[in-house]
Scaffold this active site. Structure first.
Site, PDB file in Angstrom:
ATOM      1  N   GLU A  40       4.173   5.542   0.274  1.00  0.00           N
ATOM      2  CA  GLU A  40       3.427   4.922  -0.830  1.00  0.00           C
ATOM      3  C   GLU A  40       3.381   5.917  -1.975  1.00  0.00           C
ATOM      4  OE1 GLU A  40      -0.174   2.598   0.076  1.00  0.00           O
ATOM      5  OE2 GLU A  40      -0.790   3.013  -1.989  1.00  0.00           O
ATOM      6  N   HIS A  75       4.108   6.216  -5.988  1.00  0.00           N
ATOM      7  CA  HIS A  75       4.240   5.316  -7.127  1.00  0.00           C
ATOM      8  C   HIS A  75       4.876   5.974  -8.345  1.00  0.00           C
ATOM      9  CE1 HIS A  75       1.843   2.630  -4.770  1.00  0.00           C
ATOM     10  NE2 HIS A  75       0.771   3.383  -4.837  1.00  0.00           N
ATOM     11  N   HIS A 100       0.572  -4.030  -1.173  1.00  0.00           N
ATOM     12  CA  HIS A 100      -0.280  -3.039  -1.854  1.00  0.00           C
ATOM     13  C   HIS A 100      -1.405  -3.772  -2.583  1.00  0.00           C
ATOM     14  CE1 HIS A 100      -1.462  -0.054  -4.896  1.00  0.00           C
ATOM     15  NE2 HIS A 100      -1.014   0.840  -4.044  1.00  0.00           N
ATOM     16  N   ASP A 141       0.075   8.095  -1.455  1.00  0.00           N
ATOM     17  CA  ASP A 141      -0.525   7.379  -2.580  1.00  0.00           C
ATOM     18  C   ASP A 141      -0.431   8.198  -3.872  1.00  0.00           C
ATOM     19  OD1 ASP A 141      -1.476   5.082  -3.688  1.00  0.00           O
ATOM     20  OD2 ASP A 141      -3.410   5.101  -2.699  1.00  0.00           O
TER      21      ASP A 141
HETATM   22  C1  GRE Z   1      -3.535   3.108  -5.918  1.00  0.00           C
HETATM   23  O1  GRE Z   1      -2.377   2.716  -5.903  1.00  0.00           O
HETATM   24  O2  GRE Z   1      -4.100   3.497  -4.893  1.00  0.00           O
HETATM   25  C2  GRE Z   1      -4.316   3.148  -7.220  1.00  0.00           C
HETATM   26  C3  GRE Z   1      -3.837   2.476  -8.357  1.00  0.00           C
HETATM   27  C4  GRE Z   1      -4.582   2.527  -9.517  1.00  0.00           C
HETATM   28  C5  GRE Z   1      -5.800   3.223  -9.571  1.00  0.00           C
HETATM   29  C6  GRE Z   1      -6.249   3.865  -8.442  1.00  0.00           C
HETATM   30  C7  GRE Z   1      -5.537   3.831  -7.272  1.00  0.00           C
HETATM   31  O3  GRE Z   1      -2.681   1.804  -8.317  1.00  0.00           O
HETATM   32  O4  GRE Z   1      -6.012   4.470  -6.171  1.00  0.00           O
HETATM   33 ZN    ZN Z   2      -1.146   2.969  -3.936  1.00  0.00          ZN
END
Ligand code: GRE
Ligand code: ZN
Length: 319
Positions: free
Chosen positions: A7, A9, A160, A282
């Site tokens: 995960e 991003h 997600h 994350d």
């Molecule tokens: C996440 O993908 O966990 C996330 C976001 C945006 C803000 C906070 C967050 O995509 O934890």
């Molecule tokens: Zn995430």
């Protein structure tokens, strides 16, 4: 130990606007810092991966991504573009990156085709879906074509969280509870149960669903789901596998993303088994080094640690 995060991003300058709805969730300076890191694909990101001992990031477009696009044709065009871009980044660093496709679920048939193209032609490993698409969840009958394609290709869909369609009544007046701290988890767990009780895994018994955040609390509630399903008025719903837990044990794979705590990890190990738990950070919302340190020191056997760190990902994603 080889370590693969699932995960992880990113965002592109063109698509950054779709995240506006998430921006208000965070403190402004924290959001600015996260946005800067999302936009960086091969600079500081690789340095941070080296320092944390993260060998591979399986990249995904940040929530809600192109699912926030109201126009279906625009969503199809933007998904194609961002998946091409992602494949280009991976081609430059094939030993450091893999990727999950973004899908234009606004047009289900086009989404199924884009998943096929992404896997067969671009070498992506599945797709990541951010909650609902314009109010439609993944149990919607029109989205069966996407599940059929995913099952046929043998690739997982990663579910997600993102903001819900509306604010649940119980959270009215409490905007501080909207977001990844609370509402995203309950919304995502509910979405998973829609898939189970909506028959998705009866129609596609070998479909694979990935879930972050240590399974959004679902591993904790398996026994109660089964016990109360026995008691409930079923409103005509039948489950081929009979027990709700059977689906969560068979079709569900979870990642440790955003949860660096032994108690829920041990619960998930007991509930789902070590073959169904994979690593994730994350990034950039949690610290990469904190996540890898948690993996290295968690109170699990070395055999389970290796499965979580890389063996399960290698098998599930064909890495
Ligand atoms: C996440 O993908 O966990 C996330 C976001 C945006 C803000 C906070 C967050 O995509 O934890
Ligand atoms: Zn995430």
């Amino acid at each position: 130990m080889r370590t693969i995060g699932l995960e992880e991003h990113f965002v592109t300058p063109e698509l950054v606007g779709y995240g506006a709805g998430s921006a208000s969730i965070a403190q402004p300076d924290r959001w600015r810092e996260a946005s800067r890191k999302l936009l960086d694909l091969t600079g500081e990101r690789l340095t941070e991966m080296d320092a944390a001992g993260l060998d591979v990031q399986v990249l995904s477009l940040n929530a809600p991504g192109i699912q926030a696009e109201p126009d279906a044709a625009t969503a199809v065009a933007k998904a194609t573009q961002v998946n091409d871009l992602l494949a280009g980044v991976i081609a430059e660093h094939p030993d450091r990156f893999a990727g999950f496709a973004a899908l234009p679920l606004q047009d289900p048939k086009a989404a199924a085709k884009e998943l096929e193209r992404s896997v067969r032609e671009l070498g992506l490993r599945g797709a990541l879906v951010n909650a609902h698409t314009q109010g439609r969840y993944l149990d919607h009958p029109e989205l069966r074509v996407v599940w059929e394609m995913a099952e046929g290709l043998g690739v997982p869909l990663y579910l997600h969280p993102a903001n819900g369609v509306d604010t649940p009544h119980v959270l009215e007046g409490h905007p501080e509870l909207i977001g990844p701290m609370w509402s995203w988890g309950t919304e995502t767990a509910s979405h998973v149960l829609r898939l189970v009780f909506g028959g998705v895994f009866d129609d596609f018994p070998e479909a694979k669903l990935l879930l972050g955040h240590m399974g959004e609390a679902l591993p904790y509630v398996l026994w109660r789901l089964d016990s109360r399903w026995d008691f409930h008025n079923r409103h005509g719903v039948e489950l081929a596998r009979e027990k709700p837990s059977a689906y969560l044990r068979h079709n569900l794979y979870i990642t440790t993303s955003g949860v660096c705590s032994a108690a829920p990890l041990l619960c998930a190990l007991l509930a789902l088994g070590s073959e169904h738990i994979l690593f994730g950070t994350d990034h950039p919302f949690e610290d990469m080094a904190t996540a890898t340190e948690f993996l290295r020191t968690a109170p699990v056997s070395e055999a389970d640690r290796a499965k979580i760190a890389h063996l399960n990902a290698e098998r599930l994603l064909g890495l």
